[in-house]
Design a protein around this motif. Structure first.
Motif, PDB file in Angstrom:
ATOM      1  N   UNK A   2      11.700  71.105  -9.098  1.00 23.79           N
ATOM      2  CA  UNK A   2      11.121  69.774  -8.951  1.00 23.79           C
ATOM      3  C   UNK A   2      11.322  69.222  -7.556  1.00 23.79           C
ATOM      4  N   UNK A   3      12.516  69.416  -6.993  1.00 29.06           N
ATOM      5  CA  UNK A   3      12.789  68.952  -5.639  1.00 29.06           C
ATOM      6  C   UNK A   3      11.886  69.645  -4.621  1.00 29.06           C
ATOM      7  N   UNK A   4      11.722  70.957  -4.754  1.00 24.91           N
ATOM      8  CA  UNK A   4      10.856  71.691  -3.824  1.00 24.91           C
ATOM      9  C   UNK A   4       9.414  71.209  -3.929  1.00 24.91           C
ATOM     10  N   UNK A   5       8.935  70.988  -5.133  1.00 25.17           N
ATOM     11  CA  UNK A   5       7.559  70.512  -5.327  1.00 25.17           C
ATOM     12  C   UNK A   5       7.361  69.144  -4.690  1.00 25.17           C
ATOM     13  N   UNK A   6       8.334  68.252  -4.853  1.00 28.67           N
ATOM     14  CA  UNK A   6       8.238  66.920  -4.251  1.00 28.67           C
ATOM     15  C   UNK A   6       8.288  67.018  -2.732  1.00 28.67           C
ATOM     16  N   UNK A   7       9.197  67.838  -2.213  1.00 27.95           N
ATOM     17  CA  UNK A   7       9.324  67.986  -0.758  1.00 27.95           C
ATOM     18  C   UNK A   7       8.047  68.554  -0.148  1.00 27.95           C
ATOM     19  N   UNK A   8       7.425  69.517  -0.813  1.00 28.99           N
ATOM     20  CA  UNK A   8       6.197  70.132  -0.278  1.00 28.99           C
ATOM     21  C   UNK A   8       5.010  69.197  -0.365  1.00 28.99           C
ATOM     22  N   UNK A   9       4.891  68.457  -1.458  1.00 29.27           N
ATOM     23  CA  UNK A   9       3.715  67.614  -1.675  1.00 29.27           C
ATOM     24  C   UNK A   9       3.859  66.222  -1.082  1.00 29.27           C
ATOM     25  N   UNK A  10       5.095  65.774  -0.900  1.00 25.60           N
ATOM     26  CA  UNK A  10       5.319  64.454  -0.330  1.00 25.60           C
ATOM     27  C   UNK A  10       5.235  63.311  -1.318  1.00 25.60           C
ATOM     28  N   UNK A  11       5.074  63.623  -2.591  1.00 28.60           N
ATOM     29  CA  UNK A  11       5.018  62.565  -3.598  1.00 28.60           C
ATOM     30  C   UNK A  11       5.435  63.101  -4.955  1.00 28.60           C
ATOM     31  N   UNK A  12       6.026  62.218  -5.751  1.00 31.74           N
ATOM     32  CA  UNK A  12       6.418  62.600  -7.098  1.00 31.74           C
ATOM     33  C   UNK A  12       5.184  62.797  -7.969  1.00 31.74           C
ATOM     34  N   UNK A  13       4.166  61.984  -7.754  1.00 32.05           N
ATOM     35  CA  UNK A  13       2.941  62.095  -8.555  1.00 32.05           C
ATOM     36  C   UNK A  13       2.284  63.454  -8.386  1.00 32.05           C
ATOM     37  N   UNK A  14       2.148  63.902  -7.133  1.00 27.89           N
ATOM     38  CA  UNK A  14       1.512  65.194  -6.875  1.00 27.89           C
ATOM     39  C   UNK A  14       2.386  66.327  -7.395  1.00 27.89           C
ATOM     40  N   UNK A  15       3.714  66.199  -7.224  1.00 30.97           N
ATOM     41  CA  UNK A  15       4.619  67.221  -7.737  1.00 30.97           C
ATOM     42  C   UNK A  15       4.506  67.322  -9.255  1.00 30.97           C
ATOM     43  N   UNK A  16       4.411  66.178  -9.918  1.00 34.45           N
ATOM     44  CA  UNK A  16       4.272  66.176 -11.373  1.00 34.45           C
ATOM     45  C   UNK A  16       2.971  66.857 -11.797  1.00 34.45           C
ATOM     46  N   UNK A  17       1.898  66.633 -11.022  1.00 35.53           N
ATOM     47  CA  UNK A  17       0.617  67.278 -11.342  1.00 35.53           C
ATOM     48  C   UNK A  17       0.721  68.788 -11.208  1.00 35.53           C
ATOM     49  N   UNK A  18       1.380  69.251 -10.138  1.00 39.22           N
ATOM     50  CA  UNK A  18       1.528  70.690  -9.940  1.00 39.22           C
ATOM     51  C   UNK A  18       2.368  71.323 -11.039  1.00 39.22           C
ATOM     52  N   UNK A  19       3.434  70.616 -11.416  1.00 36.68           N
ATOM     53  CA  UNK A  19       4.351  71.167 -12.415  1.00 36.68           C
ATOM     54  C   UNK A  19       3.889  70.915 -13.844  1.00 36.68           C
ATOM     55  N   UNK A  20       2.811  70.118 -13.968  1.00 33.75           N
ATOM     56  CA  UNK A  20       2.254  69.760 -15.282  1.00 33.75           C
ATOM     57  C   UNK A  20       3.314  69.056 -16.129  1.00 33.75           C
ATOM     58  N   UNK A  21       3.973  68.082 -15.479  1.00 32.58           N
ATOM     59  CA  UNK A  21       4.981  67.257 -16.126  1.00 32.58           C
ATOM     60  C   UNK A  21       4.663  65.795 -15.867  1.00 32.58           C
ATOM     61  N   UNK A  22       5.345  64.905 -16.559  1.00 38.29           N
ATOM     62  CA  UNK A  22       5.185  63.481 -16.297  1.00 38.29           C
ATOM     63  C   UNK A  22       6.012  63.084 -15.078  1.00 38.29           C
ATOM     64  N   UNK A  23       5.626  61.985 -14.433  1.00 41.15           N
ATOM     65  CA  UNK A  23       6.376  61.496 -13.281  1.00 41.15           C
ATOM     66  C   UNK A  23       7.808  61.178 -13.661  1.00 41.15           C
ATOM     67  N   UNK A  24       7.990  60.628 -14.855  1.00 38.71           N
ATOM     68  CA  UNK A  24       9.339  60.243 -15.275  1.00 38.71           C
ATOM     69  C   UNK A  24      10.255  61.463 -15.416  1.00 38.71           C
ATOM     70  N   UNK A  25       9.703  62.572 -15.917  1.00 40.19           N
ATOM     71  CA  UNK A  25      10.506  63.789 -16.066  1.00 40.19           C
ATOM     72  C   UNK A  25      10.912  64.323 -14.695  1.00 40.19           C
ATOM     73  N   UNK A  26       9.959  64.370 -13.742  1.00 44.16           N
ATOM     74  CA  UNK A  26      10.265  64.861 -12.402  1.00 44.16           C
ATOM     75  C   UNK A  26      11.302  63.960 -11.742  1.00 44.16           C
TER      76      UNK A  26
END
Length: 303
Positions: free
Chosen positions: A9-33
């Protein structure tokens, strides 16, 4: 205890620059990320991200940990791939990006039997005509038509991609058919704007020759470019995978100006430094066989 899902989750957020985009990539909710990030920071006893209402940025500790986190995930991915290869199985997530027209017309039909043969593979395909950043946008690989200019990518050729000048019979009847580069410059053109300026490039003994026709229509999508040429709006330079069927149906005619555009290739490219997975190599082999050499969309066009 530090958990792997927090690291991913941290890597996805760092690469995308946002929790929303990271959640979309990981197919999770923002709250879970968000909760996984918070749990990771508690486990490390360190703040990894600066959070503001406008953007996220890495702290000094976050920058240091990100490099290690990448290595951890890559090692796990490679270990999983090694086991899968030993067992001859293809499974797990795989995220690809490809151009819209090629994806719709040829990549999709080639992918479907591969996915049917490997039901444990979880493939996500994004069709987008812009040049995405494979690493920053979180793709395992990108499929592109043409040269790969990004030095951070390692590219494998899948199939040759010939391009031809085409126009509708109605346009040719009205405006004539150019027979040389000089005549071509006087004609209306329809241009693929994702390639930059409105021009066509042809090889010559003295280097590349740029031909700028009169701008008739510009668009960033291959389907619309082909359709505009069929509607008689001007001459287009298009790959045969996009116009082969229209030429065979008589809706477009090839224009021969005595020189051929440079041969291009369909590539699949992945980030340099990352060991390509077994499933990615298997997919590339399947696509090469499915497209053929010469590719099946070129039967009516001699080399």
């Amino acid at each position: 205890m530090i958990k792997l899902d927090g690291i991913s989750g941290f890597v996805a957020v760092a690469e995308s620059g946002s929790i929303s985009e990271a959640a979309r990539r990981l197919r999770l909710s923002k709250s879970v990320v968000s909760e996984r990030l918070a749990e990771l920071e508690r486990g490390l006893s360190s703040k990894l991200l600066h959070r503001t209402t406008r953007k996220l940025s890495l702290t000094e500790d976050g920058i240091i940990f990100l490099e290690r986190a990448h290595r951890i995930l890559q090692e796990i991915e490679q270990g999983t791939a090694d086991i899968a290869e030993r067992r001859g199985t293809i499974s797990g997530p795989l995220r690809l990006s490809a151009p819209v027209t090629f994806g719709r017309m040829h990549l999709g039909p080639a992918l479907y039997p591969f996915l049917a043969a490997h039901p444990k593979l979880q493939l996500t395909l994004d069709l987008d005509d812009r040049r995405v950043d494979a690493a920053a946008d979180g793709y395992d690989a990108v499929i592109r038509n043409g040269a790969i200019s990004d030095s951070r990518l390692m590219a494998w050729r899948l199939a040759p991609s010939r391009r031809v000048l085409v126009a509708s019979p109605a346009y040719i009847k009205e405006s004539g058919k150019p027979r040389s580069i000089e005549e071509l410059e006087r004609h209306r053109g329809v241009f693929y704007t994702n390639r930059g300026v409105a021009d066509w490039r042809f090889p010559s003994s003295g280097g590349a020759v740029l031909v700028r026709g009169q701008m008739g229509f510009g668009v960033n999508n291959g389907d619309m470019l082909r359709d505009a040429a069929m509607a008689g709006l001007g001459i287009a330079l298009l790959p045969t995978f996009a116009v082969g069927a229209a030429i065979e149906a008589g809706k477009l005619e090839i224009i021969d100006i005595g020189v051929q555009p440079e041969l291009e290739y369909i590539h699949i490219a992945h980030s340099q430094g990352r060991q390509p997975s077994f499933k990615l190599r298997a997919l590339a082999d399947h696509l090469r066989a499915a497209f053929g050499t010469p590719p099946y969309w070129d039967p009516a066009f001699p080399a």
